[in-house]
Design a protein around this motif. Structure first.
Motif, short mmCIF file in Angstrom:
data_model
loop_
_atom_site.label_atom_id
_atom_site.label_comp_id
_atom_site.label_asym_id
_atom_site.label_seq_id
_atom_site.Cartn_x
_atom_site.Cartn_y
_atom_site.Cartn_z
N UNK A 60 0.65 -1.47 -0.10
CA UNK A 60 0.01 0.41 0.15
C UNK A 60 0.48 1.59 0.25
N UNK A 61 1.97 1.18 0.45
CA UNK A 61 2.55 2.40 0.77
C UNK A 61 3.58 2.10 -0.25
N UNK A 62 3.64 1.69 -1.01
CA UNK A 62 4.53 1.94 -2.52
C UNK A 62 3.67 2.25 -3.43
N UNK A 63 2.77 1.68 -3.93
CA UNK A 63 1.12 1.74 -4.40
C UNK A 63 0.97 3.85 -4.08
N UNK A 64 1.71 4.00 -3.11
CA UNK A 64 0.35 5.54 -1.95
C UNK A 64 2.10 6.27 -2.83
N UNK A 65 3.46 5.85 -2.80
CA UNK A 65 4.72 7.09 -3.18
C UNK A 65 4.91 6.62 -4.83
N UNK A 66 4.16 5.70 -5.64
CA UNK A 66 4.20 5.49 -6.90
C UNK A 66 3.28 6.63 -7.55
N UNK A 67 1.98 6.67 -6.64
CA UNK A 67 1.16 7.94 -7.28
C UNK A 67 1.28 9.61 -6.79
#
Length: 608
Positions: free
Chosen positions: A598-605
């Protein structure tokens, strides 16, 4: 017979001076000549090249270790690149073999067979067998890309995007630890080296080639690390020539699609024109040159090699208490209920089945890659012993504890285990594992090999404070050890959910000597763990290859049964509170990875 002669000839004078007549003497000589010469013992030599050392072990015909020796090997680490020298490795092997023979008082002529095992590292040599650099440095000595090298992450992603049919036999995706991504990296980044290489070889195959001059590859290495389809030989298994087969399992469309079509040339001469099953005798045995270097006899049989973890599987898979297995003594399915944990710098989780099982995120199914005619499923953790070393050695209290352990003549881990036992009493903890109720570790510091197959996964430590004491280090060590055990539980449960029926674990390797590591695994997974009689199971597995090559046994399976034996059995705790505790921590363990995604996705976004 000498007592019978004494009765015939009368007493021998106490002075020891003979009073035999000539006729008596001739009778003695004639009868003594009838005594058969004592049979020469058979000794089997196993050689294992790990990440940090080359080791040699000598075993007798009952599988007991006579002596072993180790010699360090050089390693270069620069960020994601990890390299070694095949020349240095061979010199280390020669030193280890000679020292092991000296320690065991074994003459080179007594060694009946030799087997090699090694890490699944990639070796590059030219047409004269000389090393070709695979390093940015250009240093020709550095011709081995070590298994743990992660330089080829992008190349692995590119290969996985191809959706080739061969990928379904390695969990759906190749790892950067496998050979095709590393080969593609060299072609893209070191074109001069690429043009010079005459043979690309897995390290264990190079060792047997260096020893015999026979370029036959192992079905173990080619299937597990090169995308070779071993089951192409299923119909040939009982044919006479099938044990040394023209390679027919390469998928040429795969190599062409990923940009390595030149490896198809010459009937795949650079990557293997023929393959053989483990223990198949290679060439004419040891070459005169290699025999002289090793201190052995030319012509000594050498068996087709195994990857080191797979040799551990061969050395331990039949090390079960026979009393517990009598009902299944002749049941071919009995071996399929056992998973072998080969615990060292990394851990491999090996389980076989009679039918092929496709398990997402887990390598395999590999036909005959470890045990002929069985499909192999191979899970793994890329950093286990390496992670424990990192966690402990990077802590401020480490050097003080190391000195104390040295003064007590025990390992640092033994000292930490004793500290934890005292902490249970001092803190009135209900059981040792409960000490880490407020600390949780996701151990993916070097990515997740399985079952998530996520090389980008990172490690997580939850529950840190400003406490830098020795006791805090002990807790961090325990939480890390438990995190590794939860990772193994994840692999076991994932395999069983996809068709396996694992109910017993067998453990070998350096970490298997850590009693706390083994007990926590038993408690967390809920399975008994069997330790082999001989702790050097990888060396024994390699020695079994030599025994099969020497034709001392009709098959690998028969040799395993004859030379393996069980040792201690560790059972899981019967306390229901322990199970409840670990079930709760296991749920947190799973959540740590979900939160990371979830954190990885948030930072990529956020960076898009």
């Amino acid at each position: 017979m000498r007592d019978d002669i004494r009765g015939l000839l009368g007493p021998i004078p106490s002075s020891g001076v003979s009073t035999f007549s000539s006729s008596s003497t001739s009778l003695f000589v004639e009868m003594a000549a009838m005594d058969p010469a004592p049979p020469q013992r058979s000794v089997f030599l196993g050689i294992d090249v790990g990440t940090g050392s080359a080791r040699a072990g000598l075993f007798d015909e009952s599988g007991k270790l006579l002596a072993s020796s180790s010699s360090p090997i050089q390693i270069w680490k620069e960020r994601e690149c990890v390299e070694q020298s095949s020349t240095d490795i061979w010199h280390a092997i020669c030193a280890a073999v000679r020292n092991a023979c000296s320690l065991a008082n074994v003459d080179g002529g007594e060694v009946s067979g030799v087997g090699f095992a090694a890490t699944c590292s990639l070796v590059a040599v030219d047409d004269e067998g000389s090393p070709v650099t695979v390093s940015w440095s250009g240093d020709s000595r550095r011709n081995v890309i070590v298994w743990m090298d992660h330089r080829a992450v992008k190349q692995a992603e590119k290969i996985n995007a191809s959706n080739s049919p061969v990928l379904q036999y390695c969990g759906g995706a190749v790892s950067p630890e496998m050979e095709p991504p590393k080969l593609l990296w060299v072609k893209e980044n070191l074109p001069e080296s690429w043009s010079m290489v005459f043979r690309w070889m897995d390290l264990s195959d190079w060792l047997s080639y260096r020893a015999t001059g026979d370029d036959t590859r192992s079905i173990c290495t080619t299937v597990c690390k090169w995308t070779y389809l071993g089951h192409a030989h299923m119909q040939q298994i009982h044919e006479k020539e099938s044990r040394d087969m023209e390679a027919c399992g390469w998928d040429d469309e795969f190599w062409e699609e990923i940009g390595l079509v030149d490896l198809i040339d010459g009937h795949h001469a650079k990557i293997g024109r023929s393959v053989a099953f483990p223990g198949h005798p290679l060439g004419s045995g040891l070459s005169p040159t290699a025999a002289k270097e090793l201190g052995l006899l030319a012509g000594t049989p050498v068996g087709t090699s195994l990857i080191d973890a797979h040799a551990g599987g061969v050395g331990v898979l039949e090390s079960v208490p026979r009393s517990d297995n009598e009902a299944k003594e002749h049941d071919k399915d009995a071996i399929c209920h056992r998973m072998v944990l080969v615990c060292g710098t990394s851990t491999c989780h090996m389980v076989v089945s009679q039918n092929k099982l496709f398990i997402p995120g887990v390598w395999g199914p590999f036909w005959s890659a470890m045990i002929p005619e069985y499909w192999l499923t191979e899970g793994g953790q890329s950093a286990t012993g390496a992670l424990l070393d990192y966690i402990v050695e990077s802590h401020v209290a480490s050097s003080l504890l190391a000195n104390r352990a040295a003064s007590q003549k025990i390992s640092l881990f033994e000292l930490l285990n004793k500290m934890l036992e005292r902490m249970v009493r001092d803190q009135n903890s209900p059981f040792l594992a409960a000490l880490t109720r407020n600390m949780h570790v996701l151990p993916d510091f070097h990515g997740n090999r399985s079952p998530l197959a996520d090389p980008s996964a990172k490690g997580v430590i939850c529950g840190l404070s400003l406490d830098s004491s020795e006791k805090q280090l002990a807790l961090l060590y325990l939480a890390t050890l438990q995190g590794l055990a939860y990772g193994t539980r994840h692999i076991v449960e994932h395999c069983n959910a996809n068709g396996h029926k694992i109910d017993t674990l067998l453990a070998c390797g350096g970490l298997a000597k850590n009693s706390l590591f083994i007990q926590e695994h038993a408690d967390i997974i809920g399975c008994p763990i069997v330790l082999p009689r001989e702790s050097e199971s990888v060396l024994l597995g390699a020695a079994i290859l030599g025994a099969v090559a020497a034709k001392k046994y009709p098959s690998l399976s028969e040799a395993m049964k004859a030379l393996s034996a069980p040792g201690q059995v560790i059972h899981p705790s019967k306390d229901p509170k322990v199970k409840k505790y670990h079930d709760a921590k296991y749920r947190i363990f799973s959540q740590l990875y979900e939160q990371q995604l979830s954190q990885r996705s948030a930072m990529a976004e956020a960076l898009a």
